[in-house]
Design an enzyme around this catalytic site. Structure first.
Site, PDB file in Angstrom:
ATOM      1  N   GLU A 134       0.801  -1.237   0.000  1.00 53.90           N
ATOM      2  CA  GLU A 134       0.000   0.000   0.000  1.00 53.90           C
ATOM      3  C   GLU A 134       0.833   1.286   0.000  1.00 53.90           C
ATOM      4  OE1 GLU A 134      -2.732  -0.313   3.294  1.00 53.90           O
ATOM      5  OE2 GLU A 134      -3.720  -2.064   2.447  1.00 53.90           O
ATOM      6  N   HIS A 187     -10.512  -6.381  -1.985  1.00 55.56           N
ATOM      7  CA  HIS A 187     -11.558  -6.228  -0.967  1.00 55.56           C
ATOM      8  C   HIS A 187     -12.740  -5.514  -1.635  1.00 55.56           C
ATOM      9  CE1 HIS A 187      -8.971  -7.491   2.280  1.00 55.56           C
ATOM     10  NE2 HIS A 187      -8.046  -6.611   1.936  1.00 55.56           N
ATOM     11  N   ASN A 237       2.090  -5.210  -3.170  1.00 52.08           N
ATOM     12  CA  ASN A 237       0.691  -5.532  -2.865  1.00 52.08           C
ATOM     13  C   ASN A 237      -0.091  -4.246  -2.587  1.00 52.08           C
ATOM     14  OD1 ASN A 237      -1.258  -7.697  -2.175  1.00 52.08           O
ATOM     15  ND2 ASN A 237      -1.141  -6.895  -0.078  1.00 52.08           N
ATOM     16  N   ASP A 297     -12.066 -10.680  -0.395  1.00 49.19           N
ATOM     17  CA  ASP A 297     -13.342 -10.827   0.312  1.00 49.19           C
ATOM     18  C   ASP A 297     -14.348  -9.914  -0.369  1.00 49.19           C
ATOM     19  OD1 ASP A 297     -12.436  -8.387   1.384  1.00 49.19           O
ATOM     20  OD2 ASP A 297     -12.541  -9.045   3.471  1.00 49.19           O
ATOM     21  N   GLU A 333      -6.037 -10.871  -0.947  1.00 48.35           N
ATOM     22  CA  GLU A 333      -6.838 -10.664   0.269  1.00 48.35           C
ATOM     23  C   GLU A 333      -8.323 -10.656  -0.060  1.00 48.35           C
ATOM     24  OE1 GLU A 333      -5.433  -7.226   2.465  1.00 48.35           O
ATOM     25  OE2 GLU A 333      -3.348  -7.671   1.991  1.00 48.35           O
TER      26      GLU A 333
HETATM   27  C1  XIL Z   1      -6.197  -6.315   8.452  1.00 49.52           C
HETATM   28  C2  XIL Z   1      -6.494  -7.471   9.380  1.00 49.52           C
HETATM   29  O1  XIL Z   1      -7.400  -8.341   8.728  1.00 49.52           O
HETATM   30  C3  XIL Z   1      -7.088  -6.991  10.674  1.00 49.52           C
HETATM   31  O2  XIL Z   1      -7.193  -8.059  11.603  1.00 49.52           O
HETATM   32  C4  XIL Z   1      -6.197  -5.906  11.266  1.00 49.52           C
HETATM   33  O3  XIL Z   1      -6.824  -5.370  12.413  1.00 49.52           O
HETATM   34  C5  XIL Z   1      -5.959  -4.792  10.262  1.00 49.52           C
HETATM   35  O4  XIL Z   1      -5.394  -5.349   9.096  1.00 49.52           O
HETATM   36  N1  XIL Z   1      -4.893  -4.608   3.833  1.00 49.52           N
HETATM   37  C6  XIL Z   1      -3.898  -5.433   4.275  1.00 49.52           C
HETATM   38  C7  XIL Z   1      -4.141  -6.327   5.436  1.00 49.52           C
HETATM   39  O5  XIL Z   1      -2.846  -5.507   3.634  1.00 49.52           O
HETATM   40  O6  XIL Z   1      -2.993  -6.526   6.200  1.00 49.52           O
HETATM   41  C8  XIL Z   1      -5.236  -5.812   6.314  1.00 49.52           C
HETATM   42  O7  XIL Z   1      -5.507  -6.796   7.319  1.00 49.52           O
HETATM   43  C9  XIL Z   1      -6.472  -5.514   5.491  1.00 49.52           C
HETATM   44  C10 XIL Z   1      -6.195  -4.451   4.457  1.00 49.52           C
END
Ligand code: XIL
Length: 448
Positions: free
Chosen positions: A158, A237, A201, A268, A266
């Site tokens: 990020e 996401h 990422n 979802d 990631e």
């Molecule tokens: C999130 C986790 O799922 C949570 O448990 C934590 O509190 C915050 O981070 N981008 C990312 C992940 O790269 O590491 C993040 O994970 C979600 C967004």
């Protein structure tokens, strides 16, 4: 655990992996595929984020072990968890996950080395040259501990701003070291574990937009100058404000065309039922359509432990029951269920419907479009027939492949075969009228 023991435990795991492969080969046609086995059949991994704190819960671990081939520690490898004070590394929770994964023959993704978030406050207090040293020490300390054990590392997470600027995000690294921190991190990472794939990422980079284009330009620059980068992670996401982009596949492909792997890291998708299932299907199909999309990771096993649990974004509900999205993903991966399950033997209820509309019309021709919609079960493929009126002929077809028998055109999917329950796809064609303006007849849709 010291590194020697880690290596030994990894060698011991190789035997387990071989045994697992034999079991898979002996898999009878009646046995249900899992997400992991179905993805493996497509040459991809299917993984999940894991939290060490849940590994003691029997249902959690049983679902994890049964379904997934790769794990990403959800928080346990982040800077605040692994180096809370300078030079003092703590690996207890991350080791728990890695040990568990290795004992079950699963691969591990490393997440993440350099990120502005979940960063202990001491890092932000350092001056530039100290910060550079601390960043490199963090990379070599963390990667060194797991050397040879991580298939892909998110080296930098990020680093770009949202919105149209294409600029880098403010962080201690950016503000004190400048744009070059990303390159320095990747070079340090390659030195620390030459066997690991090194990924950049990010989120909101899933479709073609200003942010993803800024990342694209960076990756292009890196590959042209020989800065070590092997892969780009797309967090993915999604929810109603940030839906699966229609150009998701094209975006993955343009990165792959730079000569790097792409991974969905990631995933979802907030929602429920067939709409959520259809969105998951789109994501899986996009990855499968891109040869260098090497795998997918969902951001958690069960809705109840999701970081966005209110949006029920995952494949298993809070009781570990398979959701429609689960069936959709498994079938999009080419897998099938057990007896009586969707796609499985005895299930036999795969159905679809086909509906025709004329979408464009001009003097000598017209465009027709057929919408194919799956019935109440997910389908793996479909066939639709279109009968053309006398004199008309087809000059082009898209999103399908056609075979002709006289004036009957039988259309099969080109990339869009798998549909979640209730989900739709379209194919289209251009017709030369040759003096006839009659409408074609769409016959029965058959699904398998
Ligand atoms: C999130 C986790 O799922 C949570 O448990 C934590 O509190 C915050 O981070 N981008 C990312 C992940 O790269 O590491 C993040 O994970 C979600 C967004």
């Amino acid at each position: 655990m010291n590194m020697m023991l880690r290596r030994l435990s990894r060698a011991a795991t190789a035997g387990l992996v071989a045994a697992a492969a034999l079991t898979a080969a002996a898999h009878s046609a009646e046995a249900a595929d899992t997400l992991g086995s179905a993805a493996a059949g497509q040459g991809r991994y299917f993984g999940t984020a894991v939290a060490a704190g849940h590994l003691g819960e029997a249902d959690y671990t049983a679902t994890l072990d049964r379904e997934f081939g790769s794990v990403t520690p959800e928080n346990e490898m982040k800077w605040d968890a692994t180096e809370p004070s300078r030079g003092t590394f703590t690996f207890t929770s991350a080791d728990r996950i890695v040990d568990h994964a290795q004992s079950r023959g699963m691969d591990v993704r490393g997440h993440t080395l350099v990120w502005h978030s979940q960063l202990p406050s001491w890092v932000g207090t350092l001056g530039a040259s100290d910060l550079r040293t601390a960043m490199k020490d963090h990379i070599s300390g963390l990667m060194g501990h797991y050397k040879g054990e991580i298939h892909s590392w998110d080296v930098v997470n990020e680093a770009f701003q949202d919105g149209g600027s294409g600029a880098r995000r403010s962080s201690p690294f950016q503000d004190k070291l400048g744009d070059g921190f990303i390159e320095e991190a990747f070079r340090a990472a390659r030195a620390a574990d030459p066997a690991a794939k090194l990924c950049y990422n990010d989120y909101n980079t899933d479709g073609v937009n200003a942010k993803s284009t800024a990342v694209y330009n960076m990756v292009k620059d890196f590959t042209s100058r020989g800065v070590p980068i092997d892969c780009v992670g797309f967090q993915s996401h999604f929810n109603s404000n940030s839906p699966v982009p229609s150009d998701y596949r094209q975006n993955l492909q343009r990165f792959a065309d730079l000569g790097v792997d792409v991974q969905i890291t990631e995933l979802d998708i907030e929602g429920s039922g067939s709409a959520q299932a259809a969105d998951y299907t789109k994501v899986v199909q996009a990855c499968l359509a891109v040869e260098r999309c090497t795998g997918m990771t969902v951001w958690g096993v069960t809705d109840k432990y999701s970081w966005r649990s209110g949006g029920t974004p995952l494949l298993f509900d809070g009781n570990y029951a398979e959701k429609p999205a689960y069936d959709a993903v498994r079938s999009a991966l080419g897998g099938s269920g057990g007896p009586g399950e969707p796609g499985g033997p005895g299930e036999g209820t795969a159905t679809c419907t086909a509906a025709y509309t004329r979408t464009a019309d001009w003097n000598g021709g017209y465009n027709g479009e057929v919408t194919v919609t799956a019935g109440s079960e997910p389908i793996g493929s479909w066939t639709a027939t279109v009968t053309l009126p006398a004199r008309q002929s087809v000059s082009a077809l898209w999103n399908g492949t056609a075979a002709f028998n006289g004036n009957v055109m039988t259309v099969r999917p080109s990339w869009n075969g798998a549909l979640a329950a209730g989900a739709s796809t379209t194919f289209g064609f251009t017709v030369t009228k040759n003096g006839s303006d009659a409408a074609p007849a769409v016959g029965a849709c058959t699904a398998s």
